[in-house]
Design a protein around this motif. Structure first.
Motif, short mmCIF file in Angstrom:
data_model
loop_
_atom_site.label_atom_id
_atom_site.label_comp_id
_atom_site.label_asym_id
_atom_site.label_seq_id
_atom_site.Cartn_x
_atom_site.Cartn_y
_atom_site.Cartn_z
N ASN A 167 -51.61 67.14 23.14
CA ASN A 167 -52.44 68.29 23.81
C ASN A 167 -53.81 67.50 24.41
O ASN A 167 -54.63 67.29 23.26
CB ASN A 167 -52.63 69.51 22.72
N ILE A 168 -53.74 67.13 25.58
CA ILE A 168 -54.68 66.32 26.17
C ILE A 168 -55.36 66.54 27.20
O ILE A 168 -54.56 67.36 28.11
CB ILE A 168 -54.32 64.72 25.87
N VAL A 169 -56.25 65.88 27.82
CA VAL A 169 -56.89 66.23 29.33
C VAL A 169 -56.59 64.79 29.98
O VAL A 169 -56.76 63.78 29.49
CB VAL A 169 -58.38 66.48 29.14
N PRO A 170 -55.51 64.77 30.73
CA PRO A 170 -55.02 63.48 31.39
C PRO A 170 -56.26 62.75 32.34
O PRO A 170 -56.68 61.45 32.29
CB PRO A 170 -54.02 63.90 32.49
N TYR A 171 -57.07 63.42 32.93
CA TYR A 171 -58.48 62.90 33.55
C TYR A 171 -59.60 63.80 33.44
O TYR A 171 -59.49 64.91 33.34
CB TYR A 171 -58.05 62.82 35.07
N ASP A 172 -60.56 63.04 33.37
CA ASP A 172 -61.88 63.80 33.19
C ASP A 172 -62.02 64.70 34.46
O ASP A 172 -61.89 64.51 35.49
CB ASP A 172 -62.97 62.84 33.22
N GLY A 173 -62.43 66.07 34.06
CA GLY A 173 -62.77 67.00 35.00
C GLY A 173 -61.38 67.95 35.18
O GLY A 173 -61.35 68.96 36.19
N LEU A 174 -60.10 67.56 34.73
CA LEU A 174 -59.09 68.44 34.89
C LEU A 174 -58.60 69.06 33.62
O LEU A 174 -59.51 69.02 32.51
CB LEU A 174 -57.67 67.53 35.29
N ALA A 175 -57.68 70.18 33.44
CA ALA A 175 -57.55 70.92 32.55
C ALA A 175 -56.81 70.29 31.42
O ALA A 175 -56.12 69.44 31.59
CB ALA A 175 -56.69 72.38 32.98
N LEU A 176 -56.83 70.95 30.21
CA LEU A 176 -55.97 70.44 28.92
C LEU A 176 -54.52 70.85 29.32
O LEU A 176 -54.31 71.90 29.86
CB LEU A 176 -56.51 71.36 27.95
N ARG A 177 -53.82 69.98 28.95
CA ARG A 177 -52.19 69.98 29.20
C ARG A 177 -51.48 69.72 27.99
O ARG A 177 -51.83 68.91 27.32
CB ARG A 177 -51.58 69.22 30.53
#
Length: 235
Positions: A167-177
């Protein structure tokens, strides 16, 4: 050419090149410039965007030397995911990876039941290879047939995790996936190895790219016309 006395010294026009990894700062800068002729080009594969504030048109071309460039960087967790996926791991390597990222991990068994991460790590560390042999022997008047079948299986004192959910955010500014890694145990060597497979990798990469364009369009608003692709203004 000599300047007249009292004439202001300085550039005849504004030009510059902002470069940032922050989507928020990039958006603030583009909005702050408030250039009605600003045009941006979004490269979804590279997770980047470049806005030209003075590109101009075919009839009235601009200098194209006043720009803002955004290049998103993957988070440390997303880097760790990409480095792990598809690569065979020793028990120690995978167990240590799980320990490093345990706050973001959940694990499930083959029946999709949730396991505690502590239990899952212990199961990975305690995998053993069991080998059994089955042989048959048949004799006839003119022939003797022998067959041998070796069965090798991996087992653990604890329930082995079938999948890890990151459970992580791939890029700063995008949503948790949530990224799912399906685990398989390879028993071809003396010691077992584990291979994590990123489930739906291509689809999730496409979804991230589409999210990037959508978030960027929302953040920038009407301050720049965005187009998919990259653009080279030439000389």
């Amino acid at each position: 050419m000599c300047r007249l006395r009292g004439e202001a010294l300085g550039r005849s026009r504004f030009r510059g090149a902002l470069s940032t990894n922050s989507l928020h700062d990039f958006s603030d800068y583009v909005i702050g410039r408030n250039g009605p002729a600003a045009k941006g080009f979004v490269d979804q594969d590279a997770m980047s965007c470049r806005v030209f504030f003075n590109l101009g048109t075919e009839l009235v071309p601009g200098h194209a030397d006043d720009t803002a460039t955004l290049q998103l960087k993957p988070t440390a967790a997303y880097k760790a995911l990409r480095a792990l996926a598809g690569e065979p791991q020793t028990q120690k390597e995978l167990a240590e990876w799980m320990e490093d990222w345990h706050p973001q991990l959940t694990a499930t068994d083959s029946e999709d039941k949730t396991l505690s991460i502590v239990q899952a790590i212990a199961a990975v560390r305690n995998i053993t290879i069991k080998a059994s042999a089955e042989r048959s022997h048949t004799e006839g008047n003119f022939s003797t047939n022998r067959s041998s079948m070796d069965a090798i299986e991996a087992a653990s004192q604890d329930t082995l995790p079938a999948a890890l959910h990151f459970n992580i955010v791939p890029y700063d500014g995008l949503a948790l996936r949530v990224f799912t890694l399906r685990l398989s145990v390879l028993t071809g060597a003396d010691k077992p190895t584990l291979k994590p497979r990123w489930v739906g990798e291509e689809q999730q990469r496409e979804e991230i790219a589409q999210e990037f364009k959508g978030v960027l369009a929302k953040e920038v608003g009407g301050s720049a016309i965005l187009t998919l692709g990259s653009f080279n203004p030439g000389n």
